[in-house]
Design a protein around this motif. Structure first.
Motif, PDB file in Angstrom:
ATOM      1  N   LEU A 152       0.757  -1.091  -0.060  1.00 50.39           N
ATOM      2  CA  LEU A 152       0.089   0.036   0.344  1.00 50.39           C
ATOM      3  C   LEU A 152       0.285   1.341  -0.151  1.00 50.39           C
ATOM      4  O   LEU A 152       0.604   2.578   0.098  1.00 50.39           O
ATOM      5  CB  LEU A 152      -0.971   0.206   1.479  1.00 50.39           C
ATOM      6  N   ARG A 153       2.121   1.092  -0.218  1.00 51.95           N
ATOM      7  CA  ARG A 153       2.663   2.079  -0.490  1.00 51.95           C
ATOM      8  C   ARG A 153       2.808   2.879  -1.599  1.00 51.95           C
ATOM      9  O   ARG A 153       2.860   1.728  -2.292  1.00 51.95           O
ATOM     10  CB  ARG A 153       4.628   1.707   0.197  1.00 51.95           C
ATOM     11  N   LYS A 154       2.821   3.899  -1.696  1.00 55.25           N
ATOM     12  CA  LYS A 154       2.345   4.573  -3.020  1.00 55.25           C
ATOM     13  C   LYS A 154       3.571   4.016  -4.348  1.00 55.25           C
ATOM     14  O   LYS A 154       3.465   4.659  -5.589  1.00 55.25           O
ATOM     15  CB  LYS A 154       2.415   6.515  -3.140  1.00 55.25           C
ATOM     16  N   ASP A 155       4.813   3.961  -3.733  1.00 54.83           N
ATOM     17  CA  ASP A 155       6.135   3.717  -4.750  1.00 54.83           C
ATOM     18  C   ASP A 155       5.917   1.587  -4.825  1.00 54.83           C
ATOM     19  O   ASP A 155       7.086   1.609  -5.252  1.00 54.83           O
ATOM     20  CB  ASP A 155       6.843   4.318  -3.852  1.00 54.83           C
ATOM     21  N   PHE A 156       4.875   1.477  -4.561  1.00 56.75           N
ATOM     22  CA  PHE A 156       4.909  -0.367  -4.636  1.00 56.75           C
ATOM     23  C   PHE A 156       4.658   0.322  -6.458  1.00 56.75           C
ATOM     24  O   PHE A 156       3.274   0.312  -6.143  1.00 56.75           O
ATOM     25  CB  PHE A 156       4.455  -1.201  -4.145  1.00 56.75           C
ATOM     26  N   PRO A 157       5.529  -1.251  -6.717  1.00 55.50           N
ATOM     27  CA  PRO A 157       4.302  -0.980  -8.502  1.00 55.50           C
ATOM     28  C   PRO A 157       3.506  -2.101  -8.250  1.00 55.50           C
ATOM     29  O   PRO A 157       3.449  -2.618  -7.763  1.00 55.50           O
ATOM     30  CB  PRO A 157       5.701  -2.194  -8.531  1.00 55.50           C
ATOM     31  N   MET A 158       2.675  -1.521  -8.728  1.00 58.02           N
ATOM     32  CA  MET A 158       1.904  -2.249  -9.446  1.00 58.02           C
ATOM     33  C   MET A 158       1.212  -3.539  -9.406  1.00 58.02           C
ATOM     34  O   MET A 158       0.446  -4.404  -9.168  1.00 58.02           O
ATOM     35  CB  MET A 158      -0.003  -1.546 -10.072  1.00 58.02           C
ATOM     36  N   THR A 159       2.191  -3.935 -10.005  1.00 55.33           N
ATOM     37  CA  THR A 159       2.355  -5.656 -10.472  1.00 55.33           C
ATOM     38  C   THR A 159       3.339  -5.904 -10.104  1.00 55.33           C
ATOM     39  O   THR A 159       3.458  -7.378  -9.349  1.00 55.33           O
ATOM     40  CB  THR A 159       3.847  -5.611 -12.034  1.00 55.33           C
ATOM     41  N   GLY A 160       3.915  -5.530  -8.687  1.00 56.35           N
ATOM     42  CA  GLY A 160       4.760  -6.638  -7.614  1.00 56.35           C
ATOM     43  C   GLY A 160       6.148  -6.604  -8.227  1.00 56.35           C
ATOM     44  O   GLY A 160       6.533  -6.568  -9.525  1.00 56.35           O
ATOM     45  N   TYR A 161       6.665  -7.099  -8.013  1.00 53.35           N
ATOM     46  CA  TYR A 161       7.949  -7.229  -7.322  1.00 53.35           C
ATOM     47  C   TYR A 161       8.020  -9.939  -8.309  1.00 53.35           C
ATOM     48  O   TYR A 161       8.842  -9.340  -8.646  1.00 53.35           O
ATOM     49  CB  TYR A 161       8.991  -7.229  -6.879  1.00 53.35           C
ATOM     50  N   VAL A 162       7.201  -9.887  -7.355  1.00 50.98           N
ATOM     51  CA  VAL A 162       7.410 -11.060  -8.129  1.00 50.98           C
ATOM     52  C   VAL A 162       5.745 -11.767  -8.213  1.00 50.98           C
ATOM     53  O   VAL A 162       5.145 -11.508  -8.096  1.00 50.98           O
ATOM     54  CB  VAL A 162       7.700 -12.020  -6.894  1.00 50.98           C
ATOM     55  N   GLU A 163       6.033 -12.830  -9.085  1.00 49.00           N
ATOM     56  CA  GLU A 163       4.179 -13.669  -9.134  1.00 49.00           C
ATOM     57  C   GLU A 163       4.895 -14.820  -8.544  1.00 49.00           C
ATOM     58  O   GLU A 163       5.847 -15.397  -8.864  1.00 49.00           O
ATOM     59  CB  GLU A 163       4.573 -13.191 -10.636  1.00 49.00           C
ATOM     60  N   VAL A 164       3.640 -15.799  -8.282  1.00 40.85           N
ATOM     61  CA  VAL A 164       3.242 -16.996  -7.255  1.00 40.85           C
ATOM     62  C   VAL A 164       2.798 -17.509  -9.249  1.00 40.85           C
ATOM     63  O   VAL A 164       1.240 -17.493  -8.906  1.00 40.85           O
ATOM     64  CB  VAL A 164       2.659 -16.851  -6.403  1.00 40.85           C
TER      65      VAL A 164
END
Length: 210
Positions: A152-164
């Motif tokens: 929920l930080r505004k600088d966190f990418p919407m895609t995230g860093y990893v996918e599961v």
């Protein structure tokens, strides 16, 4: 006079009296106290966070803990607003109390003031990265083990860093860096009422007719 107008005026008067009481009791700990949309909003110094919350519970009747969350302002040195909502069930009054904190220095946990704050603080830690000192079990509760970042930080990418995903060959769940195909990175930004200026997939047969 309309009963609803009477009630609103009485509520604002109660909130003004409550604001005066809080400012007199907490003195320099209060940064600001404002009434907006018939709600009292109080901002206090972070060093007086627990003292302020305890005063509201013991001296102002706010015995019911409703919610704790955070708001991220990444351009600010103290990037987080820590926000608590409380209820005085006897006086039927609500209050929003806030303080500012950063991502490095822990703020004292209010779990000892209201045990119900335990999981709310864990959520604020998980989603925003707000650190709480004195919390009995500060660990993630919504994201997975080893999750990178705070969603929920505004600088966190919407895609995230990893996918599961489940790997059928390995017969287990695997974690991989996010990979976006180029076709999903191209956007024409046309509105639904504008015709595309290129041939859409599946239209090639129609365009060749005639």
């Amino acid at each position: 006079m309309d009963a609803s107008v009477d009630h609103a005026a009485a509520l604002r008067e109660k909130l003004r009296a409550l604001s005066d009481k809080i400012q007199a009791g907490l003195k320099q700990a209060v940064v600001s106290a404002t009434i907006a949309y018939d709600e009292l909003n109080v901002v206090v110094e972070r060093e007086q966070w627990i003292a302020s919350l305890t005063f509201l519970r013991d001296c102002c009747g706010f015995i019911s803990f409703i919610d704790l969350t955070a708001v991220d302002w990444p351009a600010r040195e103290q990037r987080f607003d820590l926000v608590v909502h409380l209820l005085d069930p006897k006086g039927n009054l609500r209050i929003r109390i806030k303080t500012m904190t950063d991502e490095a220095q822990p703020i004292e946990s209010c779990e000892k003031v209201w045990p119900a704050a335990n999981w709310f603080e864990r959520e604020a830690y998980d989603m925003y990265g707000v650190l709480f000192s004195g919390h009995p079990d500060l660990r993630r509760m919504l994201t997975d083990y080893g999750f990178d970042g705070h969603p929920l930080r505004k600088d966190f990418p919407m895609t995230g860093y990893v996918e599961v995903r489940y790997d059928d060959a390995r017969k287990r769940v695997v974690y991989e860096p996010v990979k976006l195909s180029q076709e999903y990175r191209s956007f024409d930004f046309l509105s639904p009422w504008e015709a595309a200026q290129y041939e859409l997939p599946g239209d090639e047969k129609a365009s060749k007719q005639g």
